[in-house]
Scaffold this motif. Structure first.
Motif, PDB file in Angstrom:
ATOM      1  N   MET A 137       0.837  -1.211   0.000  1.00  0.00           N
ATOM      2  CA  MET A 137       0.000   0.000   0.000  1.00  0.00           C
ATOM      3  C   MET A 137       0.868   1.256   0.000  1.00  0.00           C
ATOM      4  SD  MET A 137      -3.333  -0.897   2.262  1.00  0.00           S
ATOM      5  CE  MET A 137      -2.584  -1.859   3.579  1.00  0.00           C
ATOM      6  N   LEU A 138       1.993   1.212   0.708  1.00  0.00           N
ATOM      7  CA  LEU A 138       2.875   2.380   0.725  1.00  0.00           C
ATOM      8  C   LEU A 138       3.398   2.653  -0.686  1.00  0.00           C
ATOM      9  CD1 LEU A 138       4.592   4.597   2.025  1.00  0.00           C
ATOM     10  CD2 LEU A 138       6.277   2.842   2.641  1.00  0.00           C
ATOM     11  N   LEU A 139       3.841   1.596  -1.390  1.00  0.00           N
ATOM     12  CA  LEU A 139       4.367   1.787  -2.749  1.00  0.00           C
ATOM     13  C   LEU A 139       3.270   2.294  -3.676  1.00  0.00           C
ATOM     14  CD1 LEU A 139       6.648  -1.381  -3.041  1.00  0.00           C
ATOM     15  CD2 LEU A 139       7.369   0.998  -2.813  1.00  0.00           C
ATOM     16  N   SER A 140       2.081   1.825  -3.461  1.00  0.00           N
ATOM     17  CA  SER A 140       0.963   2.259  -4.288  1.00  0.00           C
ATOM     18  C   SER A 140       0.636   3.738  -4.018  1.00  0.00           C
ATOM     19  CB  SER A 140      -0.198   1.324  -3.954  1.00  0.00           C
ATOM     20  OG  SER A 140      -1.311   1.700  -4.573  1.00  0.00           O
ATOM     21  N   ASP A 141       0.748   4.159  -2.740  1.00  0.00           N
ATOM     22  CA  ASP A 141       0.516   5.574  -2.406  1.00  0.00           C
ATOM     23  C   ASP A 141       1.599   6.465  -3.005  1.00  0.00           C
ATOM     24  OD1 ASP A 141      -0.625   4.536   0.849  1.00  0.00           O
ATOM     25  OD2 ASP A 141      -1.785   5.001  -0.941  1.00  0.00           O
ATOM     26  N   ILE A 142       2.823   5.950  -3.049  1.00  0.00           N
ATOM     27  CA  ILE A 142       3.906   6.724  -3.658  1.00  0.00           C
ATOM     28  C   ILE A 142       3.628   6.918  -5.149  1.00  0.00           C
ATOM     29  CG2 ILE A 142       6.367   6.643  -4.286  1.00  0.00           C
ATOM     30  CD1 ILE A 142       6.811   5.168  -1.586  1.00  0.00           C
ATOM     31  N   ALA A 143       3.121   5.863  -5.790  1.00  0.00           N
ATOM     32  CA  ALA A 143       2.791   5.956  -7.219  1.00  0.00           C
ATOM     33  C   ALA A 143       1.710   7.021  -7.444  1.00  0.00           C
ATOM     34  CB  ALA A 143       2.321   4.603  -7.727  1.00  0.00           C
ATOM     35  N   THR A 144       0.746   7.083  -6.539  1.00  0.00           N
ATOM     36  CA  THR A 144      -0.308   8.101  -6.663  1.00  0.00           C
ATOM     37  C   THR A 144       0.280   9.505  -6.517  1.00  0.00           C
ATOM     38  OG1 THR A 144      -1.849   6.516  -5.703  1.00  0.00           O
ATOM     39  CG2 THR A 144      -2.528   8.827  -5.703  1.00  0.00           C
ATOM     40  N   ALA A 145       1.202   9.657  -5.580  1.00  0.00           N
ATOM     41  CA  ALA A 145       1.848  10.972  -5.395  1.00  0.00           C
ATOM     42  C   ALA A 145       2.602  11.373  -6.656  1.00  0.00           C
ATOM     43  CB  ALA A 145       2.801  10.902  -4.197  1.00  0.00           C
ATOM     44  N   CYS A 146       3.270  10.408  -7.285  1.00  0.00           N
ATOM     45  CA  CYS A 146       4.019  10.720  -8.513  1.00  0.00           C
ATOM     46  C   CYS A 146       3.079  11.089  -9.658  1.00  0.00           C
ATOM     47  CB  CYS A 146       4.903   9.537  -8.898  1.00  0.00           C
ATOM     48  SG  CYS A 146       6.294   9.310  -7.778  1.00  0.00           S
ATOM     49  N   LYS A 147       1.917  10.473  -9.714  1.00  0.00           N
ATOM     50  CA  LYS A 147       0.939  10.835 -10.753  1.00  0.00           C
ATOM     51  C   LYS A 147       0.502  12.283 -10.576  1.00  0.00           C
ATOM     52  CE  LYS A 147      -1.161   6.302 -10.609  1.00  0.00           C
ATOM     53  NZ  LYS A 147      -2.432   5.594 -10.308  1.00  0.00           N
ATOM     54  N   ALA A 148       0.312  12.682  -9.308  1.00  0.00           N
ATOM     55  CA  ALA A 148      -0.119  14.063  -9.034  1.00  0.00           C
ATOM     56  C   ALA A 148       0.988  15.047  -9.430  1.00  0.00           C
ATOM     57  CB  ALA A 148      -0.464  14.204  -7.552  1.00  0.00           C
ATOM     58  N   ILE A 149       2.238  14.664  -9.161  1.00  0.00           N
ATOM     59  CA  ILE A 149       3.365  15.540  -9.538  1.00  0.00           C
ATOM     60  C   ILE A 149       3.475  15.606 -11.067  1.00  0.00           C
ATOM     61  CG2 ILE A 149       5.875  15.837  -9.429  1.00  0.00           C
ATOM     62  CD1 ILE A 149       5.771  14.479  -6.647  1.00  0.00           C
ATOM     63  N   ILE A 202       4.391  15.112   0.396  1.00  0.00           N
ATOM     64  CA  ILE A 202       4.152  15.048   1.849  1.00  0.00           C
ATOM     65  C   ILE A 202       2.664  14.866   2.133  1.00  0.00           C
ATOM     66  CG2 ILE A 202       4.270  16.371   4.009  1.00  0.00           C
ATOM     67  CD1 ILE A 202       6.837  17.695   2.851  1.00  0.00           C
ATOM     68  N   ARG A 203       1.825  15.670   1.464  1.00  0.00           N
ATOM     69  CA  ARG A 203       0.377  15.580   1.712  1.00  0.00           C
ATOM     70  C   ARG A 203      -0.154  14.196   1.316  1.00  0.00           C
ATOM     71  NH1 ARG A 203       1.672  20.139   2.934  1.00  0.00           N
ATOM     72  NH2 ARG A 203       2.108  19.218   4.956  1.00  0.00           N
ATOM     73  N   SER A 204       0.394  13.612   0.237  1.00  0.00           N
ATOM     74  CA  SER A 204      -0.111  12.307  -0.216  1.00  0.00           C
ATOM     75  C   SER A 204       0.272  11.192   0.737  1.00  0.00           C
ATOM     76  CB  SER A 204       0.471  11.953  -1.594  1.00  0.00           C
ATOM     77  OG  SER A 204       0.188  12.950  -2.515  1.00  0.00           O
ATOM     78  N   LEU A 205       1.414  11.340   1.427  1.00  0.00           N
ATOM     79  CA  LEU A 205       1.919  10.210   2.207  1.00  0.00           C
ATOM     80  C   LEU A 205       1.701  10.339   3.705  1.00  0.00           C
ATOM     81  CD1 LEU A 205       5.251   9.435   0.316  1.00  0.00           C
ATOM     82  CD2 LEU A 205       3.031   8.358   0.053  1.00  0.00           C
ATOM     83  N   GLU A 206       1.493  11.554   4.212  1.00  0.00           N
ATOM     84  CA  GLU A 206       1.461  11.707   5.675  1.00  0.00           C
ATOM     85  C   GLU A 206       0.241  11.038   6.309  1.00  0.00           C
ATOM     86  OE1 GLU A 206      -0.497  16.229   5.696  1.00  0.00           O
ATOM     87  OE2 GLU A 206       1.465  15.855   6.602  1.00  0.00           O
ATOM     88  N   LEU A 246       3.893   5.206   7.361  1.00  0.00           N
ATOM     89  CA  LEU A 246       5.182   5.869   7.593  1.00  0.00           C
ATOM     90  C   LEU A 246       5.299   6.336   9.042  1.00  0.00           C
ATOM     91  CD1 LEU A 246       5.400   8.001   4.343  1.00  0.00           C
ATOM     92  CD2 LEU A 246       6.893   6.088   4.945  1.00  0.00           C
ATOM     93  N   ALA A 247       6.540   6.280   9.555  1.00  0.00           N
ATOM     94  CA  ALA A 247       6.805   6.799  10.904  1.00  0.00           C
ATOM     95  C   ALA A 247       7.368   8.218  10.830  1.00  0.00           C
ATOM     96  CB  ALA A 247       7.789   5.878  11.625  1.00  0.00           C
ATOM     97  N   ALA A 248       7.990   8.560   9.688  1.00  0.00           N
ATOM     98  CA  ALA A 248       8.531   9.913   9.467  1.00  0.00           C
ATOM     99  C   ALA A 248       9.073   9.995   8.043  1.00  0.00           C
ATOM    100  CB  ALA A 248       9.639  10.234  10.473  1.00  0.00           C
TER     101      ALA A 248
END
Ligand SMILES: O=P(O)(O)OC[C@H]1O[C@](O)(COP(=O)(O)O)[C@@H](O)[C@@H]1O
Ligand SMILES: [Mg+2]
Ligand SMILES: [Mg+2]
Length: 332
Positions: free
Chosen positions: A26-38, A76-80, A85-87
């Protein structure tokens, strides 16, 4: 399987580890979503007023581009809020970025370069995002900078996304390297480059020649020989490339081989290199080694370095094994 969507590919990978909880997927999938937004904001460019400088400086003393700040905020907004994540640590933030108290925390740490190749934004050349994932020490509610300072060998995943003619994500979880192309119609990354391998041999080098007078002897000698080619000591002629976007250089090397160097230079002894260990050199070195290449400072394997700070800089020499080993041998 070629043509698989990224999510399906990740779940397939997850099934290979019986104890997997799905958090990593799920974390990797959220990162992919953040990259799509960028990718969307990069692609809009002047239409959205996204070009030019932001008017602020980061801890590196660099004038931030608007898209450095936009990409950083989006990531940051996509992943926090994901709960995995812990940080976080970013090129654009002086300090560690804590997860807001209102959000659940997870067992991973992420270091990232929200926009790599920033000097190329206004001239419409390929830029990208680079990330590295580490485990947070167990039971640590509020990780500190010290918790991030793990050698690159401790990475559980690394990747980068390029925003160029196509949007491509390259990913490793320690089981080879795979490339995914964003299908804009579906809005999904699709596996198009399975099991990427770097050719051992190459005749293409990439270095910023304008820094030549600051290089150490071993690097001067190596580049000199490449420039002389068959007329010098080498058995072949070489071609040169310099895109000034590390993501584009590494993607070229994954595709057709090559050697990329941002070596040590004598300009400032406190700044042994231009590139940053935690969110540029380590993730790219993990990917390059997983694809059969090599990555060194010239004197040691980058992934073995014990970090001393999240914005630490290191010399970088990476790519096709035979050439990297030749440069390293000149340093002995
Ligand atoms: O401007 P130079 O000296 O050619 O350096 C280019 C290098 O700097 C970088 O742009 C640094 O990264 P950022 O753009 O994230 O600061 C690399 O992508 C690239 O390889
Ligand atoms: Mg960068
Ligand atoms: Mg950057």
């Amino acid at each position: 399987m070629n043509g698989d969507y990224l999510t399906r590919f990740l779940i397939h990978e997850q099934r290979k580890s019986p104890n997997a909880t799905g958090e990593f997927t799920m974390l990797l999938s959220d990162i992919a979503t953040a990259c799509k937004a960028i990718a969307h904001e990069v692609n809009r460019g002047a239409l959205a007023g996204n070009l030019g400088i932001a008017g602020s400086e980061n801890i590196q003393g660099e004038a931030q581009k608007k898209l450095d700040v936009i990409a950083n905020d989006l990531f940051i907004r996509s992943l926090e809020w994901t709960g995995h994540l812990a940080a976080m640590a970013s090129e654009e933030n002086d300090e560690i970025i804590p997860i807001p108290p209102a959000h659940a925390k997870g067992k991973y740490l992420i270091c990232f370069d929200p926009l790599d190749g920033s000097s190329n934004i206004d001239i419409n050349l390929t830029v990208g995002t680079i990330f590295s994932i580490l485990r947070a020490p167990e039971g640590r509610d509020n990780p500190t900078e010290a918790d991030f300072l793990q050698p690159g060998t401790q990475q559980v995943a690394a990747g980068f996304c390029t925003y160029g003619p196509t949007t491509l994500m390259v990913l490793t979880t320690g089981n080879g390297v795979n490339g995914f192309t964003l299908d804009r119609d579906v809005g999904e990354f699709v596996l198009t480059h399975p099991n990427m391998r770097i050719p051992e041999e190459t005749s293409e080098f990439a270095v910023n020649m304008s820094n030549q007078r600051y290089w150490e002897e071993p690097v001067r000698r190596y580049i000199d020989e490449c420039l002389k080619g068959k007329d010098g000591g080498r058995e072949k002629n070489f071609n040169m490339r310099w895109v000034a976007s590390m993501v584009a250089e590494v993607y070229r090397i994954l595709t057709r081989g090559g050697i990329f160097m941002y070596p040590y230079d004598t300009r400032d002894v406190n700044k042994p290199g231009r590139l940053r260990l935690m969110y540029e050199a380590n993730p790219m070195s993990f990917i390059v080694e997983q694809a059969g290449g090599a990555s060194s400072t010239g004197r040691r394997r980058i992934l073995d370095i014990e970090p001393n700070g999240i914005h630490q800089r290191v010399p970088v020499i990476l790519g096709s094994k035979a050439e990297v080993e030749r440069v390293v041998s000149y340093h002995r």
